[in-house]
Design an enzyme around this catalytic site. Structure first.
Site, PDB file in Angstrom:
ATOM      1  N   PRO A  23       0.831  -1.209   0.000  1.00 43.42           N
ATOM      2  CG  PRO A  23       0.033  -1.007   2.177  1.00 43.42           C
ATOM      3  CD  PRO A  23       0.736  -1.960   1.259  1.00 43.42           C
ATOM      4  CB  THR A  25      -0.401   7.687   0.820  1.00 38.93           C
ATOM      5  OG1 THR A  25      -1.114   7.006   1.852  1.00 38.93           O
ATOM      6  CG2 THR A  25      -0.999   9.056   0.608  1.00 38.93           C
ATOM      7  CE1 TYR A 181      -0.261   7.992   8.948  1.00 39.36           C
ATOM      8  CE2 TYR A 181       0.534   5.878   8.164  1.00 39.36           C
ATOM      9  CZ  TYR A 181       0.526   7.261   8.093  1.00 39.36           C
ATOM     10  OH  TYR A 181       1.307   7.900   7.155  1.00 39.36           O
TER      11      TYR A 181
END
Length: 356
Positions: A23, A25, A181
């Site tokens: 993943p 961003t 996070y």
């Protein structure tokens, strides 16, 4: 001998190989809605055994950065369906990564949304550093400490977003419990200073991650549910001086659930011992984002052969090389990622990287 190029069954989802797109961003979703360009980007990389999407905020206040996509209203679900359809048409498989940024955000990123939204966290402890916003660099603010009732609401938000992900055609979901996070903030003692059931002891600090995973598994099935972790990763001002006790406790809770996989990110070569311990403890499928000596270190492929991991995930290397499995099999050559175009922008540095 099993290799990174052999097929594998991922809890009922057949994968063509064991090379995973990690993943990443990219901040190319204006209005928080996926675009046709994003569908092209992911479809280009469908030769991966599995694609894990960029971080997708499960709820409005979970957004940490400008122009990141969500999965919390109907237009987003419909737009993601165009992405997943494109990937499936190209023969690929794709999981949605659900990422609640927690304290890593800024009110200005949320200012156009209804309500008095502000970054939230286990405890009111601001992160050191600054965030890029449309108004320039800004210091991270002190987050609002979640109440016990709000913690439960966030967990339900993950479950609701997981249901939306399946409706949007994703093959499964990965909860982002790494890189500083929200889930990671609950796991780490420096960011979780609570004294209720959600903090304090190791068992209480891992509770949020476990309950979020269980809620998502109940919503969409354990075989469609995964978790990403990064033990000892200092990114986003996280301090985990002795990560092993928390992560062994976490894996002990996860192991019986029958998840699709556990995804371990190594922040540095020094945590390989932690990876090895978790590999021994976890009986399910383990995806490893390995620390390497460089972006084209072919030695990492032996980590599947020697059983350290079942699948390997690659970030920037996959970003710049849409046909990465073929390039790994051939020993290169590799495109270099254009760091200036990583976040935001148009097709340049996004869908214009050449294939072999």
């Amino acid at each position: 001998m099993t290799t990174a190029f052999d097929p594998v069954d991922l809890a009922g989802t057949p994968l063509r190989n064991r090379v995973v797109m990690a993943p990443m961003t990219r901040s190319r979703a204006p209005g928080r809605v996926p675009t046709e360009l994003m569908a092209e980007y992911y479809a280009q990389r469908a030769s991966a055994g599995l694609i894990i999407s960029e971080g997708i905020q499960p709820t409005p206040e979970g957004q940490g950065y400008p122009d990141t996509p969500g999965l919390h209203f109907a237009e987003q679900v419909a737009a993601w369906r165009r992405v997943t359809d494109a990937v499936h048409a190209a023969g690929g498989r794709i999981f949605a990564q659900l990422m609640h940024a927690g304290r890593i955000g800024h009110p200005s990123v949320l200012a156009d949304l209804p309500g008095d939204l502000h970054p939230v966290a286990p405890s009111a402890v601001a992160a050191a550093g600054q965030l890029y916003t449309a108004e320039g660099l800004k210091d991270y603010p002190e987050p609002r400490e979640l109440t016990g009732a709000q913690v439960r609401q966030v967990i339900e938000g993950f479950a609701a977003a997981a249901r939306n992900a399946v409706e949007a055609g994703f093959d499964g979901v990965e909860l982002h419990g790494a890189n500083g996070y929200l889930i990671h903030q609950f796991l780490a003692p420096g960011t979780n200073r609570r004294t209720d059931e959600w903090g304090g002891s190791v068992d209480d600090r891992v509770r949020f991650a476990v309950e979020a995973v269980k809620a998502v598994a109940a919503a969409v099935g354990a075989e469609r549910t995964a978790l990403r972790i990064s033990p000892g990763n200092p990114f986003n001002d996280i301090d985990e001086p002795d990560p092993l006790p928390a992560y062994t406790a976490l894996v002990a809770e996860l192991d019986p659930l029958g998840l699709a996989y556990l995804h371990v990110l190594e922040a540095s070569p020094e945590v390989r011992d932690v990876t090895t311990q978790l590999r021994k403890q976890y009986s399910g499928t383990l995806v490893l984002n390995p620390a390497t000596d460089g972006p084209t270190d072919h030695g990492v492929l032996t980590l599947v052969e020697d059983g350290t991991a079942d699948l390997l995930s690659f970030g920037a290397l996959f970003l710049a090389n849409p046909d990465l499995p073929a390039r790994l099999a051939a020993g290169g050559p590799y495109n270099e990622p254009d760091r200036a175009t990583l976040y935001g922008g148009d097709h340049r540095g996004y869908t214009d990287y050449p294939t072999l």
